[in-house]
Design an enzyme around this catalytic site. Structure first.
Site, PDB file in Angstrom:
ATOM      1  CG  ASN A  22      -0.313   0.535   2.865  1.00 30.92           C
ATOM      2  OD1 ASN A  22       0.617   1.216   3.039  1.00 30.92           O
ATOM      3  ND2 ASN A  22      -0.299  -0.881   3.512  1.00 30.92           N
ATOM      4  CG  ASN A  71      -7.077  -6.247   7.125  1.00 33.23           C
ATOM      5  OD1 ASN A  71      -6.297  -5.566   7.493  1.00 33.23           O
ATOM      6  ND2 ASN A  71      -8.049  -6.118   6.566  1.00 33.23           N
ATOM      7  NE  ARG A  90      -2.353  -8.689   5.453  1.00 33.94           N
ATOM      8  CZ  ARG A  90      -3.224  -7.675   5.563  1.00 33.94           C
ATOM      9  NH1 ARG A  90      -3.909  -6.453   6.133  1.00 33.94           N
ATOM     10  NH2 ARG A  90      -4.074  -8.337   7.451  1.00 33.94           N
ATOM     11  NE  ARG A 137      -4.669  -4.325  -0.173  1.00 25.79           N
ATOM     12  CZ  ARG A 137      -3.569  -3.904   0.859  1.00 25.79           C
ATOM     13  NH1 ARG A 137      -3.889  -4.856   1.608  1.00 25.79           N
ATOM     14  NH2 ARG A 137      -2.785  -2.726   1.308  1.00 25.79           N
ATOM     15  CG  HIS A 166      -8.155  -2.084   3.705  1.00 27.15           C
ATOM     16  ND1 HIS A 166      -6.893  -2.106   4.241  1.00 27.15           N
ATOM     17  CD2 HIS A 166      -8.488  -3.548   2.834  1.00 27.15           C
ATOM     18  CE1 HIS A 166      -6.734  -3.732   4.230  1.00 27.15           C
ATOM     19  NE2 HIS A 166      -8.009  -4.087   3.420  1.00 27.15           N
ATOM     20  CG  ASP A 168     -10.406  -0.287   7.986  1.00 29.91           C
ATOM     21  OD1 ASP A 168      -9.201  -0.266   7.521  1.00 29.91           O
ATOM     22  OD2 ASP A 168      -9.998  -1.427   9.636  1.00 29.91           O
ATOM     23  CB  CYS A 260      -5.953  -1.612  11.209  1.00 30.35           C
ATOM     24  SG  CYS A 260      -5.996  -0.323   9.713  1.00 30.35           S
TER      25      CYS A 260
HETATM   26  N1  ARG Z   1       0.159  -2.889   6.199  1.00 28.25           N
HETATM   27  C1  ARG Z   1      -1.563  -4.128   5.877  1.00 28.25           C
HETATM   28  C2  ARG Z   1      -1.861  -3.718   4.531  1.00 28.25           C
HETATM   29  O1  ARG Z   1      -1.481  -3.171   3.545  1.00 28.25           O
HETATM   30  C3  ARG Z   1      -1.850  -2.754   6.664  1.00 28.25           C
HETATM   31  C4  ARG Z   1      -3.736  -3.480   7.007  1.00 28.25           C
HETATM   32  C5  ARG Z   1      -4.424  -2.337   7.665  1.00 28.25           C
HETATM   33  N2  ARG Z   1      -5.464  -2.914   7.598  1.00 28.25           N
HETATM   34  C6  ARG Z   1      -6.550  -2.185   7.495  1.00 28.25           C
HETATM   35  N3  ARG Z   1      -8.354  -2.827   8.066  1.00 28.25           N
HETATM   36  N4  ARG Z   1      -7.061  -1.127   7.391  1.00 28.25           N
HETATM   37  O2  ARG Z   1      -2.638  -4.877   4.030  1.00 28.25           O
END
Ligand code: ARG
Length: 285
Positions: A22, A71, A90, A137, A166, A168, A260
């Site tokens: 990201n 997530n 991930r 995403r 995201h 959130d 998160c």
């Molecule tokens: N480094 C993680 C990603 O890019 C951060 C996730 C953050 N999570 C969230 N629910 N916004 O996936």
């Protein structure tokens, strides 16, 4: 119906910036690991003091982002719609999320393999509607299945700014009729949809949005955010909430903050279904 707020967290034992998926993540901007542990522990303490029960998912070496439990899945009563991560970095998290949720009494629902979906990071109930971010995403095509499965209205909102990848990161329901949002993360259509859906919509300014002000955890009337969000905190107080700031800068390096790092297991304060009798909904899905 009120329950003890129940939150899943995962300690940052193996947290770091091992890849860049990201706009926030830069491998040459590494995490201060002891500081990350300190910040995570302080957030956990804030949530406990606000009245939450915390359960822990065990950290796994090689999965630095497992710490972001938002997530793992979308929770609806005792059903968990498991995430299907967009990035292969991930995807290894999915089996660990599934194992924990299954062992803790959740019925797992998996979306088709061709669909990306990143759980409560991208889908949040506000009243009777599931507000769902897509494009960065999560795929829009998964949301119709989710709405049918849960028997709820889904309003997909396109995320147009790569820093708010995201939902959130730019929107947070505080109750069934109140939410905070950063307008700059949505297009005009999305802003209009939000304004029409949420009776009391509180704006977050750009500077505080960049400090992840919208990435808040709501426990009863407490709203926990990263530190550095004075304008939002003032507005929250005016609306009868108790804001608490706690530094989370090490997680911001990874594009995450308070929300998160948590997954609400008993339904968030904004989820209308939580206040209704569960008989038929429990038999669904
Ligand atoms: N480094 C993680 C990603 O890019 C951060 C996730 C953050 N999570 C969230 N629910 N916004 O996936």
């Amino acid at each position: 119906m009120s329950t003890t707020p129940h939150i899943l967290m995962c300690p940052p034992d193996y947290f770091g910036i091992e890849y860049e998926i990201n706009a926030w993540m830069k491998k040459d901007r590494q995490v201060d690991h002891p500081l990350a542990v300190k910040q995570w522990t302080a957030l956990q303490q804030v949530l406990i003091e606000a009245g939450a029960k915390i359960s822990l998912l065990e950290a796994v070496k090689g999965l630095p982002d497992l710490v972001f439990t938002a997530n793992a899945a979308l929770i609806y009563r005792k059903t968990a719609i498991l995430s299907r991560f967009m990035h292969k970095q991930r995807q290894g998290e999915e089996e660990h999320d599934q194992a924990w949720l299954e062992a803790n009494g959740f019925k797992i629902h998996k979306l088709p393999e061709t669909i990306s979906f990143e759980g409560a990071g991208d889908a949040l109930f506000c009243g009777d509607t599931l507000l769902a971010g897509y494009r960065m995403r999560s795929d829009i095509k998964g949301y119709q299945d989710i709405g049918t499965l849960l028997g709820c209205r889904v309003t997909p909102l396109e995320l147009v700014n790569p820093y708010y990848y995201h939902i959130d990161t730019c929107f947070c329901p505080l109750s069934v009729d109140t939410a905070i949002y950063f307008p700059g993360a949505f297009d005009e259509y999305g802003r209009k949809a939000l304004t029409n859906l949420v009776p009391n919509l509180i704006e977050v300014n750009e500077e505080e949005a960049r400090s992840f002000a919208c990435n808040a955890v709501v426990v009863n009337k407490t709203v926990a955010t990263n530190s550095g969000c004075p304008d939002l905190h003032k507005k929250l107080k005016e609306n009868g909430f108790c804001p608490v700031g706690t530094p989370l800068g090490e997680f911001v390096k990874s594009g995450g903050s308070a929300k998160c790092l948590t997954l609400r297991l008993d339904g968030e304060e904004g989820a209308g279904w939580k206040y209704k009798s569960g008989v038929d909904a429990n038999t669904q899905a």
